[in-house]
Enzyme design. Structure first.
Site, mmCIF file in Angstrom:
data_model
loop_
_atom_site.group_PDB
_atom_site.id
_atom_site.type_symbol
_atom_site.label_atom_id
_atom_site.label_comp_id
_atom_site.label_asym_id
_atom_site.label_seq_id
_atom_site.Cartn_x
_atom_site.Cartn_y
_atom_site.Cartn_z
ATOM 1 C CE1 TYR A 185 -3.820 2.388 0.876
ATOM 2 C CE2 TYR A 185 -2.318 3.250 2.542
ATOM 3 C CZ TYR A 185 -3.482 3.356 1.801
ATOM 4 O OH TYR A 185 -4.311 4.440 1.980
ATOM 5 C CG ASP B 109 2.876 -2.720 19.814
ATOM 6 O OD1 ASP B 109 1.659 -2.735 20.091
ATOM 7 O OD2 ASP B 109 3.772 -2.858 20.661
ATOM 8 C CB THR C 31 -1.652 11.986 11.027
ATOM 9 O OG1 THR C 31 -2.539 13.055 11.414
ATOM 10 C CG2 THR C 31 -0.273 12.575 10.785
ATOM 11 C CG ASN C 32 -3.077 7.190 12.520
ATOM 12 O OD1 ASN C 32 -1.981 7.726 12.402
ATOM 13 N ND2 ASN C 32 -3.229 5.880 12.517
#
Length: 317
Positions: A139, A273, A167-168
């Site tokens: 990706y 993580d 960002t997220n």
């Protein structure tokens, strides 16, 4: 001439946020036409369907959000699929925009495109300085190529194609699927389910990784600004500041508070993580928009949780 804006991926998280800003916050100017495409309108992996939908709407401007996306563990299993489908989607959209004389394209990248081994904070000049994290390299490389293509279209044809790097992102209309959703949206669903069933919340990983979360409506407002005002070909990071970065554990606690969950939160340290941090600098954005106000994270999480509960039957799948 007023803009005719085609938004690919218009039924997703960011597309719905842009639609909200355009239709309900006065983001649409007189005479403009905004078309929000979903995958039902065209499969953008297919060049024929891409051309047909561009022929139908004849946009002057494009916001390109469409992508094959998923959560961390889906990316880890299917890197090749994410690479091939996203390269096809992006090339089809940009080349068709070129062939049909589109004035400007704003594509959406991701902070996961940055090198895994890097210095922090990350900025826009560092995209190609090394390989991305192994977990979602397919990706990431496909998204990086948009930046390369934008520069090539400018060099060869003078086109104003650019990209944003959020960002997220999270907010209403997110993919809240526990398996396929991004971290915060999946946690909302997990926590709501655990509250209803009287069970603990199981969080993948240690909870230690840190992220900068941006509310989808804030991102929608900023992307419309980029479409109208930002003239650079080089991409721009759209993010809250470095000081607003929080750990996954802090985000999980905010979600629990927003949903009224009083049970235990268990962190499964046998699971990966992913990247421990991806701290991005929004200094370039602040040079352009020093006074832009982001929605505080706790308030944005509360609004997202309220939306999820109100739309539970649709959102949880």
């Amino acid at each position: 001439m007023p803009m005719r804006v085609l938004v690919t991926g218009g039924s997703g998280l960011v597309g719905k946020a842009i639609e909200h800003v355009v239709q309900q916050e006065g983001g649409k100017r007189e005479g403009e036409e905004w078309i929000f495409l979903s995958s039902k309108d065209a499969d953008l992996v297919d060049i024929g369907q891409t051309r047909a939908v561009f022929e139908k709407y004849r946009p002057t401007h494009v916001i390109h959000l469409a992508a094959k996306v998923g959560g961390l563990y889906l990316h880890m299993r299917e890197n090749l699929h994410f690479l091939r489908d996203n390269i096809k989607i992006n090339d089809n959209v940009l080349q068709t925009a070129h062939e049909m004389g589109v004035t400007k394209v704003v594509s959406c990248l991701s902070s996961c495109i940055f090198p895994d081994k890097t210095t922090y904070p990350i900025d826009e000049t560092m995209i190609h300085n090394g390989p991305p994290h192994d977990s979602n390299f397919g990706y990431s490389y496909a998204k990086r190529m948009i930046d390369v293509q934008n520069r090539a279209y400018f060099q060869q044809y003078g086109h104003r194609y650019t990209a944003v790097i959020p960002t997220n992102v999270f907010g209403p209309n997110d993919n809240f699927n526990i398996e396929k959703g991004h971290v915060l949206s999946a946690l909302v669903n997990k926590t709501h389910k655990a509250k209803n069933e009287g069970t603990p919340v199981n969080v993948c990983g240690s909870g230690a990784p840190r992220r900068q979360f941006i509310f989808s409506l804030d991102l929608g407002r900023l992307i419309i600004w980029v479409l109208r005002e930002y003239e650079e070909i080089d991409p721009i990071i759209l993010s809250v500041g470095e000081d607003d970065e929080v750990s996954i554990k802090e985000a999980a606690d905010m979600i629990a508070h927003a949903l009224g969950f009083k049970g235990k939160i268990h962190y499964d340290t046998t699971l990966s993580d992913g990247q421990m941090k991806k701290t991005a600098s929004n200094a370039k954005l602040r040079r352009y928009l020093p006074d832009f106000t982001f929605t505080p994270l706790r308030e944005a999480i509360q609004m997202t949780c309220d939306w999820f509960v109100a739309n539970y039957d649709i959102a949880r799948t």
